[in-house]
Enzyme design. Sequence first.
Site, mmCIF file in Angstrom:
data_model
loop_
_atom_site.group_PDB
_atom_site.id
_atom_site.type_symbol
_atom_site.label_atom_id
_atom_site.label_comp_id
_atom_site.label_asym_id
_atom_site.label_seq_id
_atom_site.Cartn_x
_atom_site.Cartn_y
_atom_site.Cartn_z
ATOM 1 N N HIS A 217 30.802 0.316 44.391
ATOM 2 C CA HIS A 217 30.914 1.249 43.260
ATOM 3 C C HIS A 217 32.034 2.264 43.447
ATOM 4 O O HIS A 217 32.381 2.989 42.510
ATOM 5 C CB HIS A 217 29.576 1.971 43.014
ATOM 6 C CG HIS A 217 29.218 3.015 44.011
ATOM 7 N ND1 HIS A 217 28.330 2.814 45.031
ATOM 8 C CD2 HIS A 217 29.629 4.306 44.136
ATOM 9 C CE1 HIS A 217 28.198 3.920 45.734
ATOM 10 N NE2 HIS A 217 28.977 4.844 45.209
ATOM 11 N N ASP A 245 26.431 -4.007 45.929
ATOM 12 C CA ASP A 245 27.217 -2.778 46.042
ATOM 13 C C ASP A 245 28.074 -2.849 47.297
ATOM 14 O O ASP A 245 27.853 -2.129 48.264
ATOM 15 C CB ASP A 245 26.318 -1.541 46.066
ATOM 16 C CG ASP A 245 27.111 -0.250 45.833
ATOM 17 O OD1 ASP A 245 28.328 -0.346 45.584
ATOM 18 O OD2 ASP A 245 26.507 0.832 45.898
ATOM 19 N N GLY A 324 29.853 11.887 47.784
ATOM 20 C CA GLY A 324 31.004 11.851 48.677
ATOM 21 C C GLY A 324 30.748 11.024 49.916
ATOM 22 O O GLY A 324 31.678 10.592 50.589
ATOM 23 N N SER A 326 29.240 8.124 49.834
ATOM 24 C CA SER A 326 29.177 6.720 49.432
ATOM 25 C C SER A 326 30.141 5.852 50.240
ATOM 26 O O SER A 326 31.287 6.231 50.486
ATOM 27 C CB SER A 326 29.519 6.577 47.953
ATOM 28 O OG SER A 326 28.376 6.740 47.159
ATOM 29 N N SER A 341 25.012 3.159 49.684
ATOM 30 C CA SER A 341 25.057 2.814 48.265
ATOM 31 C C SER A 341 24.688 4.032 47.427
ATOM 32 O O SER A 341 25.527 4.597 46.733
ATOM 33 C CB SER A 341 24.107 1.651 47.967
ATOM 34 O OG SER A 341 24.069 1.371 46.581
#
Length: 502
Positions: A217, A245, A324, A326, A341
Amino acid sequence: MRPRSRLLAIAAAVVTAATLSPLPAAQAAPSPSVDLDPGMLSAMRRDLKLNDTQIEARLRTEAAAPLVEKRLKARLGSAFAGAWIPSGASRLTVAVTSASASEAVRAEGADAKLVGSSAAELASLRSRLDKKAKSANPSVVRGWYVDTPNNRVVVMAAPGAAEAARQFAGDDVTVVTQAEQPRPLYDIRGGDQYVINGNTLCSVGFSVAGGFVTAGHCGGTGSPTLGYNNVAQGTFAGSSFPGNDYGWVRTNGNWASQPWVNNYSGGNVTVAGSQDAAIGSSICRSGRTTGWRCGTLLGRNETIVYAQGAVSGLSRSNACAEPGDSGGSWISGNQAQGVTSGGSGNCSSGGTMWFQPVNEILQVYGLSLTTTGGGGGSSLISNLNGKCLDVPNGNFSDGVRVQMWTCNGTAAQRWNFVNGTLQTSNNKCLDIAWGSTANGAVIQIANCSGNPAQQFVLSAAGDLVNPQANKCVDIDAWNANDGAVLVLWDCTGGANQKWRRG
């Protein structure tokens, strides 16, 4: 493991108490110490509320658990119903659907729990829901997962939407309320910041040959990236979200892959491999926003419904993260687990987080994880004397007892971890004589046979553990000299049981 002569068998069995007994009080082993990266150790103390002795014991259990689980899953077949490490436990628990399977579980050194549904049945129910994922309304259904310890499939519903969630899922699931909708954490080396399309902040997952893996993502295929220093870094070579993801960034020639994760304490945690941790294991994550955070691995193969669509195959933890973070690294001990994720909550009030398992990313894109291992094997060095695990005189015959010797870089001191075994440079296996689990059992080499006496794991705390016995490889009688022999012994945390790869 080939039988040895009767005389050698008697010699191995009848050993003086002075040779095998623990040291007297005046020479007692030092208090257990955890040989972990300081940043990781500090985060585990803070987030898991454990002292160093508890952390060390836990890491030994976690190192052995995946091997035991793998063997029992294959052996039990349809009677296998999942496995996990209960909170505070020193043994793996394995769920079974028949009482007759319990004995096999106990024989592997695990605890058995009799349940009604097999792992295959629960997975089938979860898969049925996965097939409906595209029709899941995020204002009703937050996600679903197999709750292994409680032998059920759980569907998370929005507040006030439990009945609608049950209509979506069916009556054979357990519905619980999830107050906050999980969300991808956009605003967020492993763990280092990078920038996508000049404005989105995410975190590096793990280095691979030619780049790194991260969350899908964070950017679509073809999206350009800048590194933590705003220097041109690379381009997304692949990306999948929702549904999955995951993604990977192919970096340019100015960036070199390293087997490191930023510990946000001024150092790095090294990555040795990507063996899946058992449910219940401690796990830590790294990200640009909240740095190092630790928790427990709570589940695998779970499905989460984001506003953008459902994502399946995720793992769940209570280690917090915030926007942030991720794409950042999840690691258990020195084994890579996955990339961040999304989730709910934050690092002030706590939360539930999900990560995409790293092994799936590696497999889908055909990537090679960058690790501290290398071709030709590495040495195993003792913390007691700085000497290396050695095959005497390079004699790789079946039944040769291993020893300690000054490190010299020869083939007699090169070892590889292969499918749960520790193998010499010519593919003989480290072995416990006669398959014994008793204190004082001889450590030797033998032809590889796949039996439990040849299963060894090096825990993140530096213990070389045989899962079947749940005991450690030990330098007998604290002998620090060349030629010291090794035995199996209860894990004490002493320097004569501590090892590192060199």
